[in-house]
Design a protein around this motif. Sequence first.
Motif, PDB file in Angstrom:
ATOM      1  N   LYS A 119       0.842  -1.212   0.000  1.00 48.66           N
ATOM      2  CA  LYS A 119       0.000   0.000   0.000  1.00 48.66           C
ATOM      3  C   LYS A 119       0.867   1.247   0.000  1.00 48.66           C
ATOM      4  O   LYS A 119       0.599   2.212  -0.721  1.00 48.66           O
ATOM      5  CB  LYS A 119      -0.909   0.008   1.236  1.00 48.66           C
ATOM      6  CG  LYS A 119      -2.169  -0.840   1.090  1.00 48.66           C
ATOM      7  CD  LYS A 119      -2.973  -0.774   2.391  1.00 48.66           C
ATOM      8  CE  LYS A 119      -4.117  -1.759   2.439  1.00 48.66           C
ATOM      9  NZ  LYS A 119      -5.392  -1.205   1.940  1.00 48.66           N
ATOM     10  N   GLU A 120       1.896   1.212   0.849  1.00 49.00           N
ATOM     11  CA  GLU A 120       2.810   2.342   0.960  1.00 49.00           C
ATOM     12  C   GLU A 120       3.477   2.635  -0.396  1.00 49.00           C
ATOM     13  O   GLU A 120       3.563   3.786  -0.827  1.00 49.00           O
ATOM     14  CB  GLU A 120       3.867   2.006   2.030  1.00 49.00           C
ATOM     15  CG  GLU A 120       4.877   3.083   2.321  1.00 49.00           C
ATOM     16  CD  GLU A 120       4.244   4.352   2.888  1.00 49.00           C
ATOM     17  OE1 GLU A 120       3.258   4.211   3.645  1.00 49.00           O
ATOM     18  OE2 GLU A 120       4.719   5.458   2.557  1.00 49.00           O
ATOM     19  N   ALA A 121       3.906   1.564  -1.066  1.00 51.21           N
ATOM     20  CA  ALA A 121       4.639   1.721  -2.322  1.00 51.21           C
ATOM     21  C   ALA A 121       3.763   2.294  -3.444  1.00 51.21           C
ATOM     22  O   ALA A 121       4.238   3.069  -4.271  1.00 51.21           O
ATOM     23  CB  ALA A 121       5.241   0.383  -2.760  1.00 51.21           C
ATOM     24  N   VAL A 122       2.490   1.913  -3.469  1.00 52.70           N
ATOM     25  CA  VAL A 122       1.641   2.351  -4.593  1.00 52.70           C
ATOM     26  C   VAL A 122       0.909   3.666  -4.296  1.00 52.70           C
ATOM     27  O   VAL A 122       0.259   4.234  -5.181  1.00 52.70           O
ATOM     28  CB  VAL A 122       0.601   1.266  -5.007  1.00 52.70           C
ATOM     29  CG1 VAL A 122       1.291  -0.066  -5.269  1.00 52.70           C
ATOM     30  CG2 VAL A 122      -0.493   1.104  -3.968  1.00 52.70           C
ATOM     31  N   LYS A 123       1.037   4.140  -3.054  1.00 50.21           N
ATOM     32  CA  LYS A 123       0.318   5.330  -2.593  1.00 50.21           C
ATOM     33  C   LYS A 123       0.395   6.502  -3.569  1.00 50.21           C
ATOM     34  O   LYS A 123      -0.612   7.134  -3.877  1.00 50.21           O
ATOM     35  CB  LYS A 123       0.910   5.766  -1.252  1.00 50.21           C
ATOM     36  CG  LYS A 123      -0.091   6.067  -0.185  1.00 50.21           C
ATOM     37  CD  LYS A 123       0.674   6.411   1.081  1.00 50.21           C
ATOM     38  CE  LYS A 123      -0.224   6.731   2.237  1.00 50.21           C
ATOM     39  NZ  LYS A 123       0.589   6.938   3.456  1.00 50.21           N
ATOM     40  N   VAL A 130      -9.333   0.144  -1.251  1.00 55.29           N
ATOM     41  CA  VAL A 130     -10.509   0.055  -0.396  1.00 55.29           C
ATOM     42  C   VAL A 130     -10.354   1.063   0.748  1.00 55.29           C
ATOM     43  O   VAL A 130      -9.268   1.179   1.314  1.00 55.29           O
ATOM     44  CB  VAL A 130     -10.639  -1.366   0.201  1.00 55.29           C
ATOM     45  CG1 VAL A 130     -11.953  -1.529   0.944  1.00 55.29           C
ATOM     46  CG2 VAL A 130     -10.512  -2.426  -0.879  1.00 55.29           C
ATOM     47  N   PRO A 131     -11.422   1.787   1.110  1.00 54.12           N
ATOM     48  CA  PRO A 131     -11.318   2.707   2.243  1.00 54.12           C
ATOM     49  C   PRO A 131     -10.815   1.977   3.487  1.00 54.12           C
ATOM     50  O   PRO A 131     -11.252   0.872   3.769  1.00 54.12           O
ATOM     51  CB  PRO A 131     -12.762   3.182   2.456  1.00 54.12           C
ATOM     52  CG  PRO A 131     -13.427   2.994   1.135  1.00 54.12           C
ATOM     53  CD  PRO A 131     -12.751   1.821   0.485  1.00 54.12           C
ATOM     54  N   GLY A 132      -9.894   2.597   4.195  1.00 51.61           N
ATOM     55  CA  GLY A 132      -9.332   1.967   5.387  1.00 51.61           C
ATOM     56  C   GLY A 132      -8.042   2.651   5.769  1.00 51.61           C
ATOM     57  O   GLY A 132      -7.794   3.780   5.367  1.00 51.61           O
ATOM     58  N   ILE A 133      -7.216   1.973   6.563  1.00 52.68           N
ATOM     59  CA  ILE A 133      -5.941   2.562   6.932  1.00 52.68           C
ATOM     60  C   ILE A 133      -4.808   1.787   6.293  1.00 52.68           C
ATOM     61  O   ILE A 133      -4.932   0.602   6.000  1.00 52.68           O
ATOM     62  CB  ILE A 133      -5.700   2.613   8.453  1.00 52.68           C
ATOM     63  CG1 ILE A 133      -6.103   1.267   9.074  1.00 52.68           C
ATOM     64  CG2 ILE A 133      -6.414   3.773   9.082  1.00 52.68           C
ATOM     65  CD1 ILE A 133      -5.409   1.022  10.368  1.00 52.68           C
ATOM     66  N   ILE A 146     -11.472   4.524  13.510  1.00 56.96           N
ATOM     67  CA  ILE A 146     -11.395   4.270  12.068  1.00 56.96           C
ATOM     68  C   ILE A 146     -12.601   3.482  11.561  1.00 56.96           C
ATOM     69  O   ILE A 146     -13.191   3.808  10.531  1.00 56.96           O
ATOM     70  CB  ILE A 146     -10.080   3.532  11.738  1.00 56.96           C
ATOM     71  CG1 ILE A 146      -8.908   4.520  11.841  1.00 56.96           C
ATOM     72  CG2 ILE A 146     -10.118   2.935  10.337  1.00 56.96           C
ATOM     73  CD1 ILE A 146      -7.619   3.875  12.195  1.00 56.96           C
ATOM     74  N   ALA A 147     -12.982   2.465  12.342  1.00 64.52           N
ATOM     75  CA  ALA A 147     -14.117   1.635  11.932  1.00 64.52           C
ATOM     76  C   ALA A 147     -15.388   2.468  11.847  1.00 64.52           C
ATOM     77  O   ALA A 147     -16.200   2.306  10.937  1.00 64.52           O
ATOM     78  CB  ALA A 147     -14.294   0.471  12.901  1.00 64.52           C
ATOM     79  N   PHE A 197      -4.272  -4.466   9.798  1.00 59.52           N
ATOM     80  CA  PHE A 197      -4.857  -3.185   9.410  1.00 59.52           C
ATOM     81  C   PHE A 197      -6.337  -3.389   9.131  1.00 59.52           C
ATOM     82  O   PHE A 197      -6.828  -4.525   9.117  1.00 59.52           O
ATOM     83  CB  PHE A 197      -4.119  -2.582   8.204  1.00 59.52           C
ATOM     84  CG  PHE A 197      -4.104  -3.447   6.983  1.00 59.52           C
ATOM     85  CD1 PHE A 197      -3.201  -4.487   6.845  1.00 59.52           C
ATOM     86  CD2 PHE A 197      -5.011  -3.219   5.937  1.00 59.52           C
ATOM     87  CE1 PHE A 197      -3.176  -5.291   5.709  1.00 59.52           C
ATOM     88  CE2 PHE A 197      -4.995  -4.014   4.792  1.00 59.52           C
ATOM     89  CZ  PHE A 197      -4.081  -5.042   4.683  1.00 59.52           C
ATOM     90  N   ILE A 198      -7.039  -2.305   8.940  1.00 51.46           N
ATOM     91  CA  ILE A 198      -8.505  -2.370   8.800  1.00 51.46           C
ATOM     92  C   ILE A 198      -8.948  -1.787   7.467  1.00 51.46           C
ATOM     93  O   ILE A 198      -8.452  -0.747   7.035  1.00 51.46           O
ATOM     94  CB  ILE A 198      -9.191  -1.590   9.953  1.00 51.46           C
ATOM     95  CG1 ILE A 198      -8.837  -2.238  11.297  1.00 51.46           C
ATOM     96  CG2 ILE A 198     -10.702  -1.552   9.769  1.00 51.46           C
ATOM     97  CD1 ILE A 198      -9.456  -1.519  12.487  1.00 51.46           C
TER      98      ILE A 198
END
Length: 480
Positions: A119-123, A130-133, A146-147, A197-198
Amino acid sequence: MNKILVANRGEIAIRVMRTAKKMGIKTVAVFSEADRNAPHVRFADEAVCLGPPPSNQSYLLGDKIIEHAKRLHVDGIHPGYGFLSENADFAEAVEKNGLIFIGPKSHAIRIMGSKLAAKEAVKKYNIPMVPGIDEAITDVDKAHEIAKEIGFPVLIKASAGGGGKGMRIVDKEKDLESQMKRAISEATSAFGDGSVFIEKYVTSPRHIEIQVMADTHGNILHFFERECSIQRRHQKVVEEAPSSILTPELRNEMGIAATKVAEACDYVGAGTVEFLMDADHNFYFLEMNTRLQVEHPVSEWISGVDLVELQIKVARGETLPMKQEELKINGHAMELRVYAEDPLNDFLPSVGKLERYRLPVGENIRVDNGFEEGMDIPIYYDPMLSKLITYGKTREESIALMIKAIENYEVEGVQTTLPFGAFVMKHEAFRSGNFDTHFVKNYYAPEMIAEAKENEAKIAALVALKQYLDDQKQLKLPTN
Ligand code: MV4
């Protein structure tokens, strides 16, 4: 590259060696004591025994494989799928020993092996997620916050997981704390990494993945999508290309997103970028699989390329021999994984001896197979016997041919997923294209194929009876 060692077994070892042979490259097979007489051993030019049957004493012994490769003057190692294929340390060790790893660099394997690092790499590439952290979470209060923000149901995922391992759905706020604690402790014991993560839980998604291929000169191509929504417990059973729901516009968008994911981790070789698609046709990046996948044949068929040949060319440092604009989808391909599992008994492995094992043959039928009649199916490995792939100008044609090909398979001695495949192919929801990843759970019950089997037996009995009566009439003739 004059000689390749294939660090795998079964159908994929044979499939890789087939292309190597076509390219004039010598092949080395590795095998465990359980596979001494396996077809992949005989198919190779040379073969070496790695050790006792269990994978951790044979096919997972990276250092031993590298030693043999050097001794036999091998140039490159192809890992297939499973086993060492997504082991970054192995990829690195292969290169450190002066051999070519036919796959991505260890750096890309490492990033994509961690969902959070991915996720970090493609940010920064604007890939829909998907919405989340996108960071590990341990604090329960923060999780609640967050939830609430993204709304229930949410999904807790393990960063080191993947392929569905270590996921927990949370429907209500009151379950969040306990589920999070469980997820963290499970991830810690299963992966040695308790990061979770969520995400918002997408309730009825379709699984659509894009095949990519990158060379060492900065070119990245995509070979369109595969739809793999027909799964049971995260094990794919039916895959097809193209997907029955993608428009050319969506396909193009997803293809571009997939090549960006590859770019984000300096990808080289064959890879697959997984997306979820929700009911409104929004797509979200999930993860990248840094290997050649089981279901690659359907992409090969509709695009007309040999993906293993491209893997080898790219590994040799060649430039990809085509441009994105030159790639076109031609027709429709369908794949059924034929497992030695009993669909009448909760898909439990059905090991034993293949008393009879005859494969369908014919135009537009491809069988990638690793077994033969008379063999025992080893209990140590994945119970997939073969992959049945059919092709047609249209989806309907590929389905019709799949049904015919399933009927022409002859397997005795073990139960297989073939009748389950026929059930899927004949099901209205599948045929209409109106299905999601819950297909099996929503529509399948063992009675459905038990009934079909019974009907077939009845029909067979009637045909036999008619034949018997006809024969009797004929036999009577000479005496008249
Ligand atoms: C999801 C999801 C719903 N919402 N993530 C399962 C395998 C892994 N690659 C990710 N998976 C899922 N992630 C969110 N936010 C549903 C699944 C999922 C699934 C995905 C693809 C194919 C089959 C599946 C079966 C169950 C769950």
